[in-house]
Enzyme design. Sequence first.
Site, PDB file in Angstrom:
ATOM      1  CG  ASN A   9      -1.747   1.195   1.410  1.00  0.00           C
ATOM      2  OD1 ASN A   9      -1.807   2.042   0.518  1.00  0.00           O
ATOM      3  ND2 ASN A   9      -2.420   1.309   2.548  1.00  0.00           N
ATOM      4  CD1 TRP A  10       3.730   1.335  -2.900  1.00  0.00           C
ATOM      5  CD2 TRP A  10       3.518   2.510  -4.809  1.00  0.00           C
ATOM      6  NE1 TRP A  10       4.527   0.743  -3.854  1.00  0.00           N
ATOM      7  CE2 TRP A  10       4.414   1.447  -5.029  1.00  0.00           C
ATOM      8  CE3 TRP A  10       3.227   3.377  -5.846  1.00  0.00           C
ATOM      9  CZ2 TRP A  10       5.024   1.236  -6.265  1.00  0.00           C
ATOM     10  CZ3 TRP A  10       3.830   3.170  -7.081  1.00  0.00           C
ATOM     11  CH2 TRP A  10       4.719   2.112  -7.286  1.00  0.00           C
ATOM     12  CE  LYS A  11      -0.205   3.147   4.713  1.00  0.00           C
ATOM     13  NZ  LYS A  11      -0.024   3.194   6.155  1.00  0.00           N
ATOM     14  CG  HIS A  97      -5.739   1.490   5.289  1.00  0.00           C
ATOM     15  ND1 HIS A  97      -5.355   2.494   6.145  1.00  0.00           N
ATOM     16  CD2 HIS A  97      -4.677   0.664   5.168  1.00  0.00           C
ATOM     17  CE1 HIS A  97      -4.098   2.283   6.516  1.00  0.00           C
ATOM     18  NE2 HIS A  97      -3.668   1.170   5.943  1.00  0.00           N
ATOM     19  CD  GLU A  99      -2.930   5.313   6.799  1.00  0.00           C
ATOM     20  OE1 GLU A  99      -2.936   5.417   5.568  1.00  0.00           O
ATOM     21  OE2 GLU A  99      -1.967   4.846   7.433  1.00  0.00           O
ATOM     22  CD  GLU A 167      -3.396  -2.937   7.417  1.00  0.00           C
ATOM     23  OE1 GLU A 167      -2.286  -3.195   6.965  1.00  0.00           O
ATOM     24  OE2 GLU A 167      -3.999  -1.889   7.171  1.00  0.00           O
ATOM     25  N   GLY A 173       2.461   2.203  10.616  1.00  0.00           N
ATOM     26  CA  GLY A 173       3.368   3.339  10.434  1.00  0.00           C
ATOM     27  C   GLY A 173       4.110   3.759  11.683  1.00  0.00           C
ATOM     28  CB  SER A 212       5.409  -1.807  12.040  1.00  0.00           C
ATOM     29  OG  SER A 212       4.959  -0.492  12.301  1.00  0.00           O
ATOM     30  N   GLY A 233       2.941  -1.111   4.262  1.00  0.00           N
ATOM     31  CA  GLY A 233       2.896   0.301   3.914  1.00  0.00           C
ATOM     32  C   GLY A 233       4.294   0.843   3.682  1.00  0.00           C
ATOM     33  N   GLY A 234       4.851   1.479   4.700  1.00  0.00           N
ATOM     34  CA  GLY A 234       6.135   2.178   4.588  1.00  0.00           C
ATOM     35  C   GLY A 234       7.232   1.372   3.899  1.00  0.00           C
TER      36      GLY A 234
HETATM   37  P1  PGA Z   1       2.926   0.198   7.617  1.00  0.00           P
HETATM   38  O1  PGA Z   1       1.454   0.356   7.042  1.00  0.00           O
HETATM   39  O2  PGA Z   1       3.528  -1.037   7.014  1.00  0.00           O
HETATM   40  O3  PGA Z   1       3.642   1.458   7.216  1.00  0.00           O
HETATM   41  O4  PGA Z   1       2.800   0.071   9.103  1.00  0.00           O
HETATM   42  C1  PGA Z   1       0.621  -0.761   6.876  1.00  0.00           C
HETATM   43  C2  PGA Z   1      -0.686  -0.356   6.259  1.00  0.00           C
HETATM   44  O5  PGA Z   1      -1.125   0.776   6.479  1.00  0.00           O
HETATM   45  O6  PGA Z   1      -1.310  -1.129   5.521  1.00  0.00           O
END
Ligand code: PGA
Length: 252
Positions: A9-11, A97, A99, A167, A173, A212, A233-234
């Site tokens: 997930n590149w956000k 998600h 967010e 999640e 993050g 993470s 994500g990151g």
């Molecule tokens: P992260 O994000 O790996 O940066 O913790 C995971 C996600 O939001 O799917």
Amino acid sequence: MRKKVFAANWKMNMTASETKSYFRRFLNETEDIPASACDVIICPPAILIPQAITQADDSFVAIGAQNIHWEEEGAYTGEISARMVRDSGAEYCICGHSERRQIFEESSEMVTHKAIQALENKLTPILCVGETLFQRDNEETLEVISEQLLASLAGIDETEDIILAYEPVWAIGTGVSAEPRDAQEAIAYMRKIVREQWGDLADEIRILYGGSIKPSNVEAFMACPDIDGVLVGGASLDARDFAEIIQSGLKA
Ligand code: PGA
């Protein structure tokens, strides 16, 4: 046997030229991985989906969207429909998600309707659930997971064409992942809920952990019996790290 999933997930990151160099590097780093070993899904920002599809070409990488609207079409300025996403060549869509649930105040009802739109347009939803730190500290983790998951499953017809993701919000993050055994417990619980609703189909449905994940911790998660993959994500923003996550995860 459930096929393993590695989803990125590149956000709200990357540009068209960065996407191009990312794919060049990523496909180079992963050329030894047989296409049948796992499903690799990259979810760029919507505007980069066509570029990502061109770059992925006929490689083993499939493309997904990070979000869609819950209605089929209409006066929703700034929104993107499942049909548009499917038409662009993407095959997956992240729904719910944290967010989106937190920053954009998406309710479980909206998330369910997004998943329904995805399925109606032949996109596989990657449906996310997870508790906040406050809820975890109050020992409400299983209750929250159950509420979010049941709300979604109740509105969706039985299908194996859905991916679920656990999640925990506090692990996203932050650099602090869940303990693999806690993630296993939460995900086994999710599978139990799916079994109660959809019977033995629960054995076919892939459930991911996200929060993470990095090259150094992925193997411990992938070794857990109910964890079928990861949503990253990151660490997915670096082509080499994401490739390493897949390589390490496949060793488990
Ligand atoms: P992260 O994000 O790996 O940066 O913790 C995971 C996600 O939001 O799917």
